[in-house]
Structures are given as C-alpha cells and as structure tokens.
Design an enzyme around this catalytic site. Structure first.
Site: not given
Length: 291
Positions: A105-107
C-alpha cells in the site's frame, strides 16, 4: 473455514543483519508466499481487514524499519526507498523465500515496484493499493530537495514525540490525520503503533520518518524502473484517494500491458475500510496464479 479462525495470526520477529523486524504471519504456512508492505507512518495492522480473506496464502505483513514495533535506523541514517529494498530482501531471506509476491500500500507499493524492478528474478507478482511509482522530480529541483531534506533531518532528529493521555485520544488524533480513517482502522494502527511513556502513550514511529527525501527520481529514472517491472501487476486505486493519484497513475499504467488497474470505493486507506473484502477477492486468485 470460519471467519473467527481466519482472524488468527501469529506475531513473529525476524533478524535482518542484527536488526529486528516485527511482523504478523497469517494464513497457510504452505501457501503462496506473499510479503505485505504498509504505507508511510502505518504498520502491519494496515492489512488486518484484508488478511482474513487471503487465508489461503502464506501472508507475512511486516512493520518496516522505523514503524510499529520494528527497529529504528541509526540517527545518521536515512529512511529511503533504497535502504527499504535491502530490508525487503533481508526479510525474504530470513523467511527462506527465494521467490515471493508482494502485497503493498502507498509508499510500500513504491518500495515493491522498485524492488521488483531491481531484482525481478525474486518477485513473482505485485498486488498494489493506491501506489505504484513516486511522482517524478525535475532535475532543477535537486538542490532544493537536498537542502530541505538535510534541514528536516536536523529538525526531526531533535523532536520529542507527542504524548497522548489515553489510547482513545491517540486514536482520535490518528483518525483525523492527513488521511481520514474510520474508528476501527485508526484504532488498529494505534494499537500497533504506540508505546507507553510517562503521561500515557506516544508514537513508536521514528520521528525521522517525517523528514523528506534527500534525493528523488526524475522522470527518466522512473520510466527506467517501470520498464524493468515485467511481472503481472494488479493495482487497486481508491476513487476518493490522494488527490490527483488516479489522473497521474492511470496514464502510466495504461502504457504497460502487464498492469491491470481497477478503481474501488474509498479513500487512501481503502484496504482498511469497506472495500477490504472486494480488493482481497480480486487479489487472491491473481496471487495464487489461478486467473
């Protein structure tokens, strides 16, 4: 399998070059190995809502360095994508995984993509949520980026973490942070991401995580990494996620036939909210290579 039995996980710790990585292991130990990487300032509880629907997998969700219950880097070290990749490979080695897939997720999704581009022989599939590659920087921005990073590192190195009188107060603060969260999602992250201190609780995250990067990839470098990522990828984007994310990522993804993109209802943490089951059901046969 009942839902209650699906909710069972075990906490584990892994030694990475003398450093401790904390993690949760879910599902079938004999299943397809999948490493789960959370986003910035989150922790492995980020995957609590999805994991029960991925019980066929051997899913290990880690607290990345500086997050949750894992080790903090030395005060002179940086929290960069490059050092995270070394940890990802070290985690896989500690688990005995020569080849594995990544749920991120995300980073964490950016870390996953760069890892897969650099060591494609080790990463089989990517299941990504609201993230793919970092926004490219221009070459002209490099001096300002370096200055800002150095100044912020000095500032956050000396920063004292905020103290919360109770878990409820900490949960409210997390719920109303940069990305809005439900009560349940915020509490899950808080229960994993605080430590007791005088006066109550404080974040267990390393304050230096708040400092910006000393250097960023330019557009040519981003394209070079993406060009090396040839394994199958599924990318779930939140319809109400980070502003401009869909508009930035969709044109990039559409240039790569190995990337399947689907939008789901929800914000940036859509995998912790109502869309968790739907995303898991889309990812599971993909990660098991059944479709």
């Amino acid at each position: 399998m009942s839902h209650s039995s699906r909710d069972v996980f075990r906490d584990i710790t892994l030694d990475i070059q003398g450093n401790t990585i904390a993690a949760r292991q879910w599902g079938n130990p004999d299943g397809v190995p999948v490493l789960a990487l959370h986003g910035w300032l989150d922790n492995c509880a980020s995957f609590d809502a999805m994991a029960p629907f991925l019980a066929e997998l051997n899913l290990v969700a880690v607290d990345l360095a500086g997050h949750g219950q894992s080790y903090h880097r030395h005060r002179d070290a940086n929290y960069t994508i490059w050092t995270e990749i070394e940890d990802v490979l070290g985690i896989a080695d500690a688990l005995g995984w020569e080849a594995f897939s990544i749920l991120a997720h995300s980073r964490g999704a950016v870390i996953a993509t760069i890892t897969a581009a650099t060591f494609p022989e080790r990463v089989q599939r990517l299941a990504l949520i609201d993230g793919l590659v970092p926004p490219p920087a221009t070459d002209a921005e490099a001096p300002d980026t370096l200055r800002r990073g150095i100044e912020q590192r000095a500032r956050y190195r000396a920063r004292e973490s905020k103290v919360f009188s109770s878990l409820d107060v900490a949960t409210t603060a997390r719920k109303n942070g940069l990305f809005k969260l439900s009560d349940d999602a915020a509490r899950r992250l808080v229960m994993r991401g605080v430590r007791r201190c005088e006066g109550g609780y404080t974040w267990s995250n390393d304050p230096q995580l708040l400092a910006s990067s000393l250097a960023k990839l330019n557009e040519a470098q981003v394209e070079a990494f993406l060009g090396r990522v040839t394994m199958p990828i599924r990318l779930a984007l939140g319809k109400d996620g980070i502003q401009g994310m869909i508009e930035r990522i969709r044109p990039v993804a559409e240039q790569h036939p190995n990337i399947q993109l689907r939008e789901f209802a929800g914000g940036h943490h859509l995998h912790m909210e109502d869309a968790a089951e739907a995303i898991a059901c889309w990812f599971l046969p993909f990660l098991e290579d059944r479709d």
